[in-house]
Design a protein around this motif. Structure first.
Motif, short mmCIF file in Angstrom:
data_model
loop_
_atom_site.label_atom_id
_atom_site.label_comp_id
_atom_site.label_asym_id
_atom_site.label_seq_id
_atom_site.Cartn_x
_atom_site.Cartn_y
_atom_site.Cartn_z
N ALA A 34 40.57 37.13 58.01
CA ALA A 34 39.34 38.02 58.01
C ALA A 34 38.19 37.76 57.16
O ALA A 34 38.65 36.85 56.47
CB ALA A 34 39.26 39.70 58.41
N ALA A 35 36.91 37.88 57.40
CA ALA A 35 36.02 37.66 56.55
C ALA A 35 35.75 38.83 55.17
O ALA A 35 35.02 39.89 55.76
CB ALA A 35 35.31 37.12 56.67
N ASP A 36 37.30 39.08 54.86
CA ASP A 36 37.44 40.70 53.62
C ASP A 36 36.37 40.01 52.36
O ASP A 36 36.70 38.96 52.34
CB ASP A 36 38.40 40.17 53.47
N SER A 37 35.79 41.52 51.83
CA SER A 37 35.04 41.07 50.99
C SER A 37 36.13 42.15 49.47
O SER A 37 36.94 42.95 50.00
CB SER A 37 33.07 41.43 51.21
N SER A 38 35.26 41.68 48.25
CA SER A 38 35.80 42.69 47.25
C SER A 38 35.00 42.18 46.07
O SER A 38 34.30 41.39 45.59
CB SER A 38 37.35 42.04 46.62
N SER A 39 34.69 43.54 45.11
CA SER A 39 34.10 43.76 44.36
C SER A 39 34.56 42.69 43.31
O SER A 39 34.29 42.10 41.62
CB SER A 39 33.72 44.91 43.33
N LEU A 40 35.75 42.30 43.65
CA LEU A 40 37.02 41.60 42.03
C LEU A 40 36.05 39.81 42.69
O LEU A 40 35.35 39.36 43.19
CB LEU A 40 38.33 41.38 42.53
N VAL A 41 36.73 39.17 40.62
CA VAL A 41 36.18 37.48 41.74
C VAL A 41 37.49 37.02 41.44
O VAL A 41 38.80 36.93 40.20
CB VAL A 41 34.72 37.52 40.68
N LEU A 42 38.13 35.82 41.62
CA LEU A 42 38.66 34.97 42.07
C LEU A 42 38.09 33.50 41.84
O LEU A 42 37.41 32.77 41.67
CB LEU A 42 39.10 34.79 43.23
N GLU A 43 38.84 32.56 40.36
CA GLU A 43 38.47 31.39 40.20
C GLU A 43 39.87 31.44 39.33
O GLU A 43 40.46 30.97 39.29
CB GLU A 43 37.95 31.33 38.76
N ARG A 44 40.13 29.80 39.58
CA ARG A 44 41.31 28.18 39.12
C ARG A 44 41.58 28.98 38.42
O ARG A 44 40.34 28.83 36.60
CB ARG A 44 40.42 27.41 39.46
N TRP A 45 42.45 29.18 37.17
CA TRP A 45 43.14 28.64 36.05
C TRP A 45 43.83 28.11 35.84
O TRP A 45 45.16 28.04 35.48
CB TRP A 45 43.60 29.75 35.86
N ARG A 129 43.97 42.35 50.48
CA ARG A 129 43.92 42.30 51.65
C ARG A 129 43.42 41.18 51.23
O ARG A 129 43.15 39.81 51.75
CB ARG A 129 43.71 42.54 52.92
N TRP A 130 41.51 40.79 50.42
CA TRP A 130 41.00 40.27 50.49
C TRP A 130 42.19 39.07 48.77
O TRP A 130 41.49 38.03 49.47
CB TRP A 130 39.59 40.47 49.56
N MET A 131 42.95 39.64 48.54
CA MET A 131 43.40 38.36 47.21
C MET A 131 44.47 37.11 48.35
O MET A 131 44.38 36.37 48.54
CB MET A 131 44.46 39.34 46.93
N MET A 132 44.95 38.73 49.44
CA MET A 132 45.99 37.37 50.31
C MET A 132 45.15 36.56 51.07
O MET A 132 45.61 34.96 51.34
CB MET A 132 46.75 38.69 50.88
N ASN A 133 44.33 36.91 51.79
CA ASN A 133 43.58 35.97 52.93
C ASN A 133 43.02 34.43 51.68
O ASN A 133 42.63 33.80 52.34
CB ASN A 133 42.54 36.97 53.25
N GLN A 134 42.52 34.65 50.35
CA GLN A 134 42.50 33.95 49.38
C GLN A 134 43.21 32.90 49.46
O GLN A 134 43.30 31.62 48.74
CB GLN A 134 41.96 34.09 47.74
N ALA A 135 44.88 33.79 48.85
CA ALA A 135 45.94 32.87 48.49
C ALA A 135 46.23 32.15 50.01
O ALA A 135 46.63 31.04 50.31
CB ALA A 135 47.13 34.10 48.81
N LEU A 136 46.46 32.55 51.13
CA LEU A 136 46.80 31.94 52.57
C LEU A 136 45.63 30.88 52.55
O LEU A 136 46.17 29.64 52.70
CB LEU A 136 47.09 33.05 53.29
#
Length: 199
Positions: A34-45, A129-136
């Motif tokens: 799903a195209a879930d959104s979040s106020s958090l930001v994910l970036e490469r580390w 949920r947003w994080m898991m979608n990003q991870a997958l």
């Protein structure tokens, strides 16, 4: 099974130890995301400083007795984190680090979601949920035939059903014990109050 028959199979947990049931889960095909959104930001580390990584690892994992990386030799840990087949992403709330995802591609054709977590104050708010979608989305790339992870009974009680709702299925369970890190000084005694301390 009645209590009497169950008691025949019970074993005492030695004082100073913690018992756990580890559940391994996998998925063999990429699910619809799903195209879930979040106020958090994910970036490469990429190639994080070990001290920074361990500080975030502790911040996320201390309530659940995450200890493995805290006990590793710094050079051994650096070899894992700086391996090109291991990908780290940091989750930020503004500029504040609040979580991370660690994907391990060192086994050909597989991705292990080695670590996945947020600080406790952000759990249960939909960010997972947003994080898991990003991870997958990052895990399922060309050549990957299996994505897997594990959780245990020290983890949040929400974790296992969350992973199952995300499309993972259980393929193995194990029972284990470890020395209680709260009694060795590796974690504070206030960590994981839901897990009894056996002195």
């Amino acid at each position: 099974m009645g209590l009497n028959r169950l008691a025949e199979r019970l074993e005492d947990v030695p004082k100073g130890h913690v018992a756990t049931i580890v559940t391994h889960l996998e998925m063999l095909a990429k699910p619809a995301l799903a195209a879930d959104s979040s106020s958090l930001v994910l970036e490469r580390w990429p190639d994080p400083a070990i001290a920074d990584y361990l500080a975030l690892f502790r911040k996320v994992g201390e309530p659940w007795l995450w200890i493995s990386r805290l006990l590793m030799d710094a050079d051994d840990l650096k070899a894992i984190l700086h391996d090109p087949a291991v990908e780290l992403s940091i989750v930020r709330d503004g500029q504040e680090p609040v979580g991370f995802i660690e994907l391990d591609f060192r086994v050909s054709g597989e991705c292990e979601i080695a670590f996945f977590g947020l600080i406790p104050g952000l759990n249960g708010l939909g960010h997972g949920r947003w994080m898991m979608n990003q991870a997958l989305d990052k895990a399922w790339r060309d050549g990957i035939k299996r994505v897997w992870l594990h959780t245990c009974t020290q983890d949040s009680p929400r974790a296992l059903p969350f992973y199952q709702r995300s499309g993972f299925r259980i393929f193995r369970q194990q029972i284990g014990q470890m020395i209680d890190p709260r009694l060795t000084g590796d974690l504070p005694e206030t960590a994981a109050p839901h897990v009894p301390v056996l002195r």
